[in-house]
Design an enzyme around this catalytic site. Structure first.
Site, mmCIF file in Angstrom:
data_model
loop_
_atom_site.group_PDB
_atom_site.id
_atom_site.type_symbol
_atom_site.label_atom_id
_atom_site.label_comp_id
_atom_site.label_asym_id
_atom_site.label_seq_id
_atom_site.Cartn_x
_atom_site.Cartn_y
_atom_site.Cartn_z
ATOM 1 N N CYS A 2 0.824 -1.205 0.000
ATOM 2 C CA CYS A 2 0.000 0.000 0.000
ATOM 3 C C CYS A 2 0.858 1.255 0.000
ATOM 4 C CB CYS A 2 -0.875 0.021 1.249
ATOM 5 S SG CYS A 2 -1.764 -1.502 1.518
ATOM 6 N N ARG A 27 4.478 0.483 -6.242
ATOM 7 C CA ARG A 27 4.464 -0.434 -5.106
ATOM 8 C C ARG A 27 3.450 -1.562 -5.309
ATOM 9 N NH1 ARG A 27 6.602 2.564 -0.547
ATOM 10 N NH2 ARG A 27 5.335 1.440 0.932
ATOM 11 N N TRP A 75 -3.134 -2.564 -1.477
ATOM 12 C CA TRP A 75 -2.785 -3.890 -1.988
ATOM 13 C C TRP A 75 -3.428 -4.871 -1.020
ATOM 14 C CZ3 TRP A 75 0.492 -8.034 -0.380
ATOM 15 C CH2 TRP A 75 0.822 -8.935 -1.403
ATOM 16 N N ASN A 99 -0.927 1.057 5.848
ATOM 17 C CA ASN A 99 -0.066 0.136 5.096
ATOM 18 C C ASN A 99 0.464 -0.888 6.086
ATOM 19 O OD1 ASN A 99 1.889 -1.158 3.586
ATOM 20 N ND2 ASN A 99 3.307 0.576 3.579
ATOM 21 N N GLY A 100 0.380 -2.182 5.742
ATOM 22 C CA GLY A 100 0.902 -3.212 6.651
ATOM 23 C C GLY A 100 -0.220 -4.110 7.140
ATOM 24 N N GLU A 481 16.309 -16.827 -12.149
ATOM 25 C CA GLU A 481 15.862 -15.445 -12.310
ATOM 26 C C GLU A 481 15.075 -15.279 -13.615
ATOM 27 O OE1 GLU A 481 15.400 -12.898 -10.778
ATOM 28 O OE2 GLU A 481 15.630 -11.146 -12.054
ATOM 29 N N LYS A 485 11.338 -13.909 -13.774
ATOM 30 C CA LYS A 485 10.974 -12.720 -14.569
ATOM 31 C C LYS A 485 9.805 -13.047 -15.484
ATOM 32 C CE LYS A 485 12.366 -10.119 -13.006
ATOM 33 N NZ LYS A 485 13.297 -9.929 -11.922
ATOM 34 N N GLU A 488 6.443 -13.688 -13.532
ATOM 35 C CA GLU A 488 5.826 -12.584 -12.799
ATOM 36 C C GLU A 488 5.209 -11.542 -13.710
ATOM 37 O OE1 GLU A 488 8.201 -10.107 -10.165
ATOM 38 O OE2 GLU A 488 9.951 -10.362 -11.429
ATOM 39 N N HIS A 504 16.528 -35.770 -13.075
ATOM 40 C CA HIS A 504 15.949 -36.190 -11.785
ATOM 41 C C HIS A 504 14.480 -35.789 -11.685
ATOM 42 C CE1 HIS A 504 19.860 -37.453 -10.397
ATOM 43 N NE2 HIS A 504 20.343 -36.311 -10.862
ATOM 44 N N LYS A 604 5.776 -3.998 -5.222
ATOM 45 C CA LYS A 604 7.201 -3.705 -5.370
ATOM 46 C C LYS A 604 7.937 -3.925 -4.054
ATOM 47 C CE LYS A 604 10.871 -2.319 -7.476
ATOM 48 N NZ LYS A 604 11.504 -3.330 -8.336
HETATM 49 O O1 M6R Z 1 13.038 -5.157 -2.170
HETATM 50 P P1 M6R Z 1 13.618 -6.555 -2.149
HETATM 51 O O2 M6R Z 1 14.806 -6.670 -3.056
HETATM 52 O O3 M6R Z 1 13.911 -7.064 -0.781
HETATM 53 O O4 M6R Z 1 12.480 -7.462 -2.770
HETATM 54 C C1 M6R Z 1 12.621 -8.849 -2.820
HETATM 55 C C2 M6R Z 1 11.635 -9.467 -3.779
HETATM 56 O O5 M6R Z 1 10.324 -9.173 -3.389
HETATM 57 C C3 M6R Z 1 11.832 -8.958 -5.224
HETATM 58 O O6 M6R Z 1 13.139 -9.196 -5.666
HETATM 59 C C4 M6R Z 1 10.842 -9.652 -6.176
HETATM 60 O O7 M6R Z 1 11.146 -11.017 -6.269
HETATM 61 C C5 M6R Z 1 10.872 -8.972 -7.538
HETATM 62 N N1 M6R Z 1 9.551 -8.575 -7.917
HETATM 63 C C6 M6R Z 1 11.340 -9.834 -8.634
HETATM 64 O O8 M6R Z 1 11.357 -9.174 -9.861
#
Ligand code: M6R
Length: 609
Positions: A2, A27, A75, A99-100, A481, A485, A488, A504, A604
């Site tokens: 949020c 965010r 959020w 927020n939280g 990664e 990517k 997501e 495996h 974010k």
């Molecule tokens: O702010 P942070 O780097 O601690 O965030 C960690 C993950 O939430 C962040 O890397 C997330 O996996 C990304 N959206 C990936 O693209």
């Protein structure tokens, strides 16, 4: 997560609240709302499901003229992302944005309902205005009611409160989630971060853990968790921190991918003396690399994968035993930690709840602590013994790109420093490795030129329902990664595997429909990966090979596409191989028409666990 904004202003604030919320869009959110005091006393709210354009449409039909107000992007955690659950939540005495998570909301709700308070939403947040309302109903002034309420809440949160009839007061509170106070000319502001406040002021103070603040047009009175009045330093936030413009790019993610040569260059310049071919860490460290018995690396998501690459480097260059875990497991595993241990936390935002909790655990266990963070004012940065900043600039796209390669750049520098201090790397090794890093921005720029070919390939990937990514050694975290990517932002199911694990289990999935992206620089493990590719090819799998010229010449398998990367030393291969997987995910998502910068369900900055 949020986003929060509050303005005690001199002109109608509704438009400014929405503008500030737009700056917090990165965010992640699924509903939004604002509340103002009309004619200085009467509370009015406008809320809408979905994106901010829906809230703007509502405001166009039913405008607000108040000079004081609060705003929020939500959020959803507790309760669906409906208008009824959107913030601000209000009673006749108070409106609140949050927020939280309020962890004890069920007990509070039961208690308050027993006292006659009537709830209107399914959220955890509503317990807050209901409790403040109850205290005010008992005769407490707003600040007293808030102070009493804060002591009843458990969880991690940031809050902003607006009170009908009090047209020169907003109260903010911070516990676990960040909140910044901005000083204007006869106006005051509250915001989740400095980016939200950018158009209004560059004079910002960050509340400390447990702080709450009363802001009026003329002043800010900050209290600590014991309610004592305290001073917090006001910082002038640099213009660079406010650079959140998309420029000519269609998406922030595209802009951020293309910024990598520049921001990696900045970051490396902070850690390396390129003229002297030596690592020069910016901060004196309280620990001695030579005396460490173990390094524990803790992070989440993409930052975790950066840590996983670093594990290979620290083990190889410094012969330092490395334990790595995702923060959500580490914090509850409560692992025993050696006396001379360093715990290293990697986080773009510096606010990730699980990573922060792990940091606090390690501190309590007597570890040295250090963090690799992009937001230097973040909680993780402030609570770490040593900070190694990435200088990636604000990363707005939810999918992390430039922060990842900057994290790798910092971690590589640290591994070389550790290797030298522990006597594993010679001065010649250091010169060779530092020069390799020095060439990295140029190499990255060359890789960006592969984009048209990758964009074409993305049309094929967009037709798939599942994609497998394989890699060995430090290419294995890049495979992970790449899969993260893709899933997501395009919502295509993708898995990353160590190539040696193929037989495996995952080999059962191979057929003509599933592309297999193989990350394979021509290094000492290349031949092993070729065997895995042959296993895929033999089962009709369609291979996308990402390799260099020697690899392309030696692979000997038919591919759907071969992306030929520039030759690069082993050290920098993970950084440059990150780019094709970023670009492939980006263009696939663009073809699929998804919301690239704010993919569904994602935030974010993950400030709740
Ligand atoms: O702010 P942070 O780097 O601690 O965030 C960690 C993950 O939430 C962040 O890397 C997330 O996996 C990304 N959206 C990936 O693209």
């Amino acid at each position: 997560m949020c986003g929060i904004i509050g303005i005690v202003g001199l002109e109608p604030v509704a438009g400014h609240l929405v503008d500030a919320l737009k700056r917090l869009e990165y965010r992640g959110y699924d509903s939004a709302g604002v509340a103002t005091l009309e004619s200085g006393s009467h509370l009015a709210r406008r809320r809408a499901e979905g994106k901010l354009r829906n809230l703007e449409a509502r405001l166009a039909k039913e405008p607000l003229a108040g000079l004081i107000g609060i705003g929020h992007t939500r959020w959803a955690t507790h309760g669906a992302p409906t208008e009824a659950n959107a913030h601000p939540h209000a009673t006749s005495r108070v409106a609140v944005v949050h927020n939280g998570i309020i962890e004890n909301f069920r007990e509070l709700r039961a208690e308050l309902e027993a006292k006659g308070q009537v709830f209107a939403t399914e959220t955890d947040s509503e317990a807050v205005p209901q409790m403040v309302d109850w205290y005010m109903g008992q005769g407490d002034a707003p600040a007293t009611a808030v102070a009493k309420t804060l002591k009843r809440l458990t969880g991690a949160f940031a809050l902003a409160f607006l009170f009908p009839g009090h047209d020169d007061l907003i109260i903010g509170a911070r516990r676990g989630s960040p909140l910044a106070v901005g000083w204007g000319e006869g106006e005051m502001f509250l915001g989740s971060d400095a980016i939200a406040l950018a158009p209004f002021t560059d004079r910002v103070a960050y509340l400390e853990e447990g702080d709450w603040v009363e802001i009026t047009r003329a002043s800010a009175t900050i209290h600590d968790e014991t309610d004592a009045v305290v001073e917090r330093p006001i910082a002038i936030v640099s213009a660079a921190a406010f650079q959140v413009d998309r420029g000519n790019y269609r998406h922030f993610m595209a802009k951020e991918i293309h910024e990598q040569p520049e921001v990696i260059g900045h970051t490396l310049a902070h850690f390396l003396d390129l003229a002297g071919s030596t690592v020069r860490l910016p901060n004196p460290t309280a620990f001695d690399w030579a005396k460490l018995d173990r390094l524990s690396i803790v992070a989440c998501g993409t930052a975790y994968y950066a840590g996983l690459v670093a594990k290979y480097w620290f083990e190889q260059f410094a012969r330092l035993p490395v334990e790595i875990d995702v923060a959500s497991e580490f914090r509850y595993r409560e692992p025993p930690l050696p006396k001379n241990g360093l715990a290293l936390f990697v986080s773009q935002s510096g606010e990730t709840a699980d990573t922060l909790a792990s940091l606090r655990y390690c501190k309590a266990e007597g570890q040295h602590t250090a963090s690799v963070v992009n937001v230097k004012t973040s909680t993780i940065a402030r609570e770490s013994e040593a900070i190694f900043p990435t200088l990636a600039g604000p990363e707005i796209g939810v999918a992390s790109t430039k922060a990842f390669t900057c994290q790798l750049s910092v971690l590589a520098s640290l591994a070389i420093a550790a290797g030298r201090a522990r006597g594993v790397l010679t001065r010649d090794d250091e010169i060779r490795l530092v020069r390799a890093l020095g060439d990295l921005p140029g190499l990255i720029a060359r890789v960006l030129r592969l984009e048209p070919k990758i964009e074409k390939l993305a049309r094929e990937i967009a037709k798939a329902t599942d994609v497998l990514y394989l890699g060995r050694g430090s290419a294995y975290p890049i495979a992970l990664e790449g899969a993260l990517k893709l899933k997501e932002i395009s919502y295509i199911h993708a898995e990353g595997y160590a190539a040696g694990e193929l037989k495996h289990g995952p080999i059962a999935l191979i057929d003509e429909a599933m592309p297999v992206v193989v990350i394979a620089p021509h290094d000492k493990l290349f031949e092993k990966t070729v065997s895995n590719m042959q296993e895929v090819a033999a089962r009709g799998g369609r291979i996308v090979l990402v390799t260099d010229e020697r690899g392309a010449a030696a692979a000997g398998v038919e591919t759907l596409e071969t992306i030929v990367m520039p030759d690069a030393p082993d050290l920098v291969a993970p950084m440059i191989y990150a780019l094709p997987v970023q670009m492939l995910a980006y263009h696939t998502a663009v073809f699929m028409g998804t919301d690239v910068d704010q993919p569904r369900n994602l935030a974010k900055s993950v400030t709740v666990e």
